[in-house]
Write a protein that holds these residues in place. Structure first.
Motif, PDB file in Angstrom:
ATOM      1  N   PRO A 198       0.787  -1.194   0.074  1.00  0.00           N
ATOM      2  CA  PRO A 198      -0.089   0.165   0.042  1.00  0.00           C
ATOM      3  C   PRO A 198       1.020   1.208   0.064  1.00  0.00           C
ATOM      4  CG  PRO A 198       0.121  -1.000   2.269  1.00  0.00           C
ATOM      5  CD  PRO A 198       0.833  -1.982   1.361  1.00  0.00           C
ATOM      6  N   SER A 199       0.244   2.354  -0.264  1.00  0.00           N
ATOM      7  CA  SER A 199       0.773   3.736  -0.274  1.00  0.00           C
ATOM      8  C   SER A 199      -0.105   4.675   0.147  1.00  0.00           C
ATOM      9  CB  SER A 199       1.119   3.907  -1.783  1.00  0.00           C
ATOM     10  OG  SER A 199       1.879   3.140  -2.413  1.00  0.00           O
ATOM     11  N   THR A 200       0.524   5.701   1.142  1.00  0.00           N
ATOM     12  CA  THR A 200       0.110   6.967   1.463  1.00  0.00           C
ATOM     13  C   THR A 200       0.006   7.803   0.381  1.00  0.00           C
ATOM     14  OG1 THR A 200       0.202   6.312   3.728  1.00  0.00           O
ATOM     15  CG2 THR A 200      -0.312   8.478   3.318  1.00  0.00           C
ATOM     16  N   VAL A 259       4.549   7.959  -3.974  1.00  0.00           N
ATOM     17  CA  VAL A 259       5.717   7.452  -3.820  1.00  0.00           C
ATOM     18  C   VAL A 259       6.116   6.587  -2.469  1.00  0.00           C
ATOM     19  CG1 VAL A 259       6.552   9.764  -4.932  1.00  0.00           C
ATOM     20  CG2 VAL A 259       6.445   9.393  -2.372  1.00  0.00           C
ATOM     21  N   THR A 260       5.231   6.472  -1.694  1.00  0.00           N
ATOM     22  CA  THR A 260       5.468   5.745  -0.458  1.00  0.00           C
ATOM     23  C   THR A 260       5.190   4.154  -0.679  1.00  0.00           C
ATOM     24  OG1 THR A 260       3.230   5.930   0.345  1.00  0.00           O
ATOM     25  CG2 THR A 260       4.803   7.950   0.798  1.00  0.00           C
ATOM     26  N   GLN A 261       5.608   3.406   0.125  1.00  0.00           N
ATOM     27  CA  GLN A 261       5.547   1.960   0.370  1.00  0.00           C
ATOM     28  C   GLN A 261       5.448   1.572   1.653  1.00  0.00           C
ATOM     29  OE1 GLN A 261       7.975  -1.405  -1.465  1.00  0.00           O
ATOM     30  NE2 GLN A 261       6.520  -0.833  -2.963  1.00  0.00           N
ATOM     31  N   ILE A 262       4.327   0.985   1.970  1.00  0.00           N
ATOM     32  CA  ILE A 262       4.137   0.753   3.644  1.00  0.00           C
ATOM     33  C   ILE A 262       4.362  -0.699   3.670  1.00  0.00           C
ATOM     34  CG2 ILE A 262       2.645   1.133   5.439  1.00  0.00           C
ATOM     35  CD1 ILE A 262       3.268   3.635   3.967  1.00  0.00           C
ATOM     36  N   GLU A 284       3.374   5.070   9.503  1.00  0.00           N
ATOM     37  CA  GLU A 284       4.568   5.066   8.690  1.00  0.00           C
ATOM     38  C   GLU A 284       4.526   5.702   7.387  1.00  0.00           C
ATOM     39  OE1 GLU A 284       8.274   3.618   6.828  1.00  0.00           O
ATOM     40  OE2 GLU A 284       7.521   4.079   8.951  1.00  0.00           O
ATOM     41  N   GLY A 285       3.268   5.923   6.907  1.00  0.00           N
ATOM     42  CA  GLY A 285       3.079   6.567   5.641  1.00  0.00           C
ATOM     43  C   GLY A 285       3.452   8.180   5.733  1.00  0.00           C
ATOM     44  N   ARG A 286       3.022   8.768   6.721  1.00  0.00           N
ATOM     45  CA  ARG A 286       3.446  10.218   6.831  1.00  0.00           C
ATOM     46  C   ARG A 286       4.666  10.438   7.060  1.00  0.00           C
ATOM     47  NH1 ARG A 286      -2.274   9.637   9.045  1.00  0.00           N
ATOM     48  NH2 ARG A 286      -1.600   9.135  10.936  1.00  0.00           N
ATOM     49  N   PRO A 313      -6.980  11.106   3.707  1.00  0.00           N
ATOM     50  CA  PRO A 313      -7.599  10.481   5.137  1.00  0.00           C
ATOM     51  C   PRO A 313      -6.917   9.398   5.411  1.00  0.00           C
ATOM     52  CG  PRO A 313      -8.950  11.613   3.633  1.00  0.00           C
ATOM     53  CD  PRO A 313      -8.016  11.545   2.786  1.00  0.00           C
ATOM     54  N   GLN A 314      -6.503   8.344   4.501  1.00  0.00           N
ATOM     55  CA  GLN A 314      -6.236   7.033   4.876  1.00  0.00           C
ATOM     56  C   GLN A 314      -5.036   6.343   3.918  1.00  0.00           C
ATOM     57  OE1 GLN A 314      -9.643   3.992   4.113  1.00  0.00           O
ATOM     58  NE2 GLN A 314      -7.819   3.299   3.335  1.00  0.00           N
TER      59      GLN A 314
END
Length: 451
Positions: A198-200, A259-262, A284-286, A313-314
């Protein structure tokens, strides 16, 4: 971690919120299309949504574009997903919230970005105009069964725990929550303890559009800048993955960043059905966003004076539970541009595998038909007569889901599910649906089959 302890919840009598022909759970693309289609065909329809707005990952997850609406046919990129989505696009455009199509991957994909606030309003307008009733801020909690049929959905609301009765249910929850409660078998992730990562998502404003477009106007350009920065300054930035997607919105002073990867503590993809992992993943995403934004300001032309204007928001979820239905869409179905006799519409998105540290793409081999059919059977469960499952939690293998989870395929699945739910004869099971009749209704309603 201490051993889990348990308490016993006393039995209680629940108030009935209402009785309906069709109840749809989840207001993402699949749920929007399902509820509008059911109501348009005369069913008294309720859409249950856990947020106070619609759009699913497209709003709550900050995706900000529709993927999978366009595919290449005989060398020409064209829109191949039609039906309910056309009404939504028209409403978005009328609100000034729809961008022109954007191509990427050397012209092999095309997306349509939008303003998130406009999407929320357009979705409201579309459902209200169709006569769909809405229950916001409600979370599916359980089902009540009579043999192989669901008789009621139990939801948690600000008015307390309530039951909703209906003749038919459509699970568009994304996580197959209702199907899981009803005992439908499922697979979770890739079968090896991970899943599509997943990604934020976040948006950056106050961008100097000229230099930014010149520097990262193509999908690959931001990846090159990341690699150059790593080569010049080893260890200065901690990139969560090799590939990034950084694209302008309708206003080129505002950009979307994917760009993120959780990961979880074990280093595998965060499991969004695990409450602890989901909570840790939001943090972690933020954290990753603040780190990546430092790179944007310092290294990417046009971003020196930019600012983060929104964090979703999520965390954006790509994959959790996938039901094991009457047919499971496979990766080979995507690569071979599969056709099915029980086609309900088109998936035009390639395999997009968010693997550990990178994104891996898999495109159809036939460039003259770079898309595949979606079959009716992928919505049908064997265990529950009056339940359909549509969207990213429908019956798909891990690789097939990486493509058909995109919004284009979800609109297709939802429209077929809602249409079938409204027109199924009283007392009949979805497994007995007259598919030829359903297909004709879908065609009459503007769905494209590429026959």
């Amino acid at each position: 971690m201490p051993s889990p302890s348990f308490v016993t919840e006393p039995a209680r009598t629940l108030p009935v919120y209402g009785e309906f022909d069709v109840v749809v759970i989840g207001g993402g693309p699949a749920g929007l299309a399902a509820s509008v289609s059911a109501a348009s065909h005369g069913a008294r329809t309720l859409l249950v949504e856990r947020y106070g707005f619609l759009g699913g990952m497209g709003t709550a997850g900050g995706v900000t574009n529709f993927a999978g609406l366009y595919g290449r046919k005989n060398g020409e990129m064209r829109q191949v997903v039609h039906g309910v989505v056309d009404d939504l696009l028209a409403r978005l455009d009328a609100l000034g919230g729809l961008n022109q199509p954007q191509d990427g991957m050397a012209g092999r994909i095309r997306v349509r970005s939008y303003d998130v606030s406009a999407y929320k309003c357009a979705a409201d307008q579309m459902l209200v105009a169709s006569g769909v009733q809405l229950l916001f801020h409600a979370w599916a909690a359980a089902v009540l069964m009579d043999g192989q049929a669901i008789t009621a959905l139990v939801v948690e609301t600000k008015s307390g725990r309530q039951a909703i009765r209906a003749r038919r249910f459509i699970d568009c929850s994304g996580d197959a929550d209702v199907a899981h409660f009803a005992g439908v078998p499922f697979e979770l992730g890739d079968g090896h303890g991970s899943a599509l990562f997943p990604s934020t998502m976040f948006r950056v404003g106050h961008v100097d559009a000229g230099p930014a477009l010149a520097a990262v106007g193509e999908f690959k350009a931001i990846n090159d800048l990341m690699a150059q920065s790593e080569a010049r300054q080893p260890g200065r930035y901690q990139f969560p993955r090799k590939g990034a997607i950084l694209r302008p919105q309708k206003n080129p002073a505002e950009w979307r960043a994917n760009v993120t990867q959780i990961r979880n503590a074990a280093g595998t993809a965060m499991d969004a059905t695990d409450a602890r992992q989901l909570s840790e993943g939001e943090l972690e995403g933020r954290r990753q966003i603040t780190e990546y934004f430092r790179f944007l300001k310092n290294e990417v032309p046009g971003f020196a004076d930019s600012a983060i204007i929104d964090i979703a928001p999520q965390v954006g979820i790509r994959e959790t539970r996938r039901i094991c239905g009457a047919y499971m869409l496979t990766g080979e179905d995507i690569l071979s541009s599969a056709r099915f006799a029980d086609v309900i519409g088109i998936n035009a998105w390639p395999m997009e595998m968010h693997v550990d540290g990178a994104i891996s793409w898999g495109f159809p081999r036939d460039e003259n038909r770079a898309y595949n059919d979606l079959p009716w059977r992928m919505l049908v469960t064997r265990e529950v007569d009056n339940l359909l499952v549509a969207g990213r939690c429908a019956s798909m293998a891990h690789e097939g889901q990486s493509a058909a989870r995109a919004s284009g395929g979800c609109f297709v699945m939802g429209q077929a599910a809602g249409t079938a739910a409204a027109r199924l004869e009283e007392g009949a099971a979805f497994a007995a649906t007259d598919v030829a009749r359903l297909q004709q209704v879908l065609l009459d309603d503007g769905v494209y089959f590429d026959r």
